[in-house]
Design a protein around this motif. Sequence first.
Motif, short mmCIF file in Angstrom:
data_model
loop_
_atom_site.label_atom_id
_atom_site.label_comp_id
_atom_site.label_asym_id
_atom_site.label_seq_id
_atom_site.Cartn_x
_atom_site.Cartn_y
_atom_site.Cartn_z
N CYS A 1 -8.11 -9.35 16.45
CA CYS A 1 -7.94 -9.05 15.03
C CYS A 1 -6.78 -8.07 14.86
O CYS A 1 -6.40 -7.36 15.78
N VAL A 2 -6.23 -8.05 13.65
CA VAL A 2 -5.18 -7.10 13.29
C VAL A 2 -5.44 -6.63 11.86
O VAL A 2 -5.63 -7.45 10.95
N TRP A 3 -5.44 -5.32 11.65
CA TRP A 3 -5.52 -4.77 10.30
C TRP A 3 -4.15 -4.90 9.65
O TRP A 3 -3.12 -4.58 10.26
N VAL A 4 -4.14 -5.38 8.40
CA VAL A 4 -2.89 -5.58 7.66
C VAL A 4 -2.98 -4.81 6.34
O VAL A 4 -3.97 -4.92 5.61
N LEU A 5 -1.93 -4.04 6.06
CA LEU A 5 -1.84 -3.29 4.81
C LEU A 5 -0.71 -3.85 3.96
O LEU A 5 0.39 -4.08 4.46
N MET A 6 -1.00 -4.11 2.67
CA MET A 6 0.02 -4.50 1.71
C MET A 6 0.21 -3.34 0.74
O MET A 6 -0.76 -2.89 0.13
N MET A 7 1.43 -2.84 0.64
CA MET A 7 1.67 -1.58 -0.04
C MET A 7 2.93 -1.67 -0.90
O MET A 7 4.02 -1.86 -0.37
N GLU B 1 -11.48 3.41 4.64
CA GLU B 1 -10.94 4.31 5.66
C GLU B 1 -9.73 3.68 6.35
O GLU B 1 -8.74 4.36 6.64
N ALA B 2 -9.81 2.38 6.64
CA ALA B 2 -8.68 1.70 7.26
C ALA B 2 -7.45 1.79 6.36
O ALA B 2 -6.33 2.04 6.82
N GLN B 3 -7.65 1.60 5.07
CA GLN B 3 -6.53 1.70 4.13
C GLN B 3 -5.97 3.11 4.12
O GLN B 3 -4.74 3.30 4.14
N ASP C 1 0.46 -0.74 -6.03
CA ASP C 1 -0.67 -1.55 -5.58
C ASP C 1 -0.82 -1.45 -4.06
O ASP C 1 0.16 -1.56 -3.31
N VAL C 2 -2.04 -1.22 -3.59
CA VAL C 2 -2.34 -1.13 -2.16
C VAL C 2 -3.56 -2.00 -1.87
O VAL C 2 -4.58 -1.89 -2.56
N GLN C 3 -3.47 -2.85 -0.85
CA GLN C 3 -4.61 -3.65 -0.42
C GLN C 3 -4.63 -3.71 1.10
O GLN C 3 -3.57 -3.68 1.74
N VAL C 4 -5.82 -3.79 1.66
CA VAL C 4 -5.95 -3.89 3.11
C VAL C 4 -6.74 -5.16 3.44
O VAL C 4 -7.61 -5.59 2.67
#
Length: 318
Positions: free
Chosen positions: A156-162, A228-230, A256-259
């Motif tokens: 898995c990989v955590w992905v942040l859109m910022m 927390e990940a965000q 806008d921020v989404q994880v």
Amino acid sequence: MLHRSGINVRVLDQGYRIGGRCATRRTHEGDVIADLGAPCFDADDPVFKEEIERWIGSGSCARWDGAGGAFVGVPTMDAIMDSMAQGVDVRSGCRVERVFRHDGAWVVEVERRDGARMTERCERIVLATHPREAARLIGEHSDMLSSMLRSVETQCVWVLMMQINDPLEGLPAMVDVGEVGDGSEDIIARIIRDDHKPGRSCETDSSMLVIHAREDWSAANRELDRVEAQRVLVEQTRSLVSSMFGHDVNDQRIGDVQVHRWGSAHPVKGLPQRCETDDDARIVVCGDAFGWKGLSLGVQSAWLSGRAAAMKLIDTTG
């Protein structure tokens, strides 16, 4: 390929839209946010390269000079899938709960996103989903296929859109982190300027970043709370952008921020064959875990696997 060969095909996909590895996040109103899966892709297979040229000719794909000439979908990554699916019966928001045999046919039990349940009947099943999910569905019907699928290990990989209300001048189209030395490289693997991709609408006063966390950090924090990940990824990104390019990303500049947790970003233990079949059970399995060649060639692996599965079905159905 099956559709063009005259075989009746129905695609059931549990996502809001088809896309998979080439997914694009949108708002509920349909407005594009950013590509949350593969940021781009490469090719080294001659047959796949020919297909890419067709995509480019149709306007659904382009080279991204900012990423060393890799390819992207236009105007979004999932535009390629939309183009390929023209004329095919695709049903999104459909989770397959169970499959079983009845009166010589397959019965597929489906739960739709609105909660409604339905059943589909078909002669053959093609599974192009997460290997463990495919194994769950066909476990009692094919020991050979389910055992093989359970051997696949994915990362898995955590992905942040910022979104940042700053043009971030000087920040390249894609930054592979590793030589910064401020500690951010322990968490962040790469920063992608989604707004700099071909066909994207670039706003002069803002930037859309997609941040991929490191694989080892993502694995260690797989069950981390999304909030927390965000928080962690936003703080690390702010530090990184500041140390590398001198941009002060304060709270007022963050839009806008989404994880998103990309559950199967890539296999760490894939399968060498392009696809696999159980002719007695009338099941075909395929996907990017088959013939895996690495992250940059993951889209190629998926396409070649789907092509191989289609060719086998065409051969067996005449």
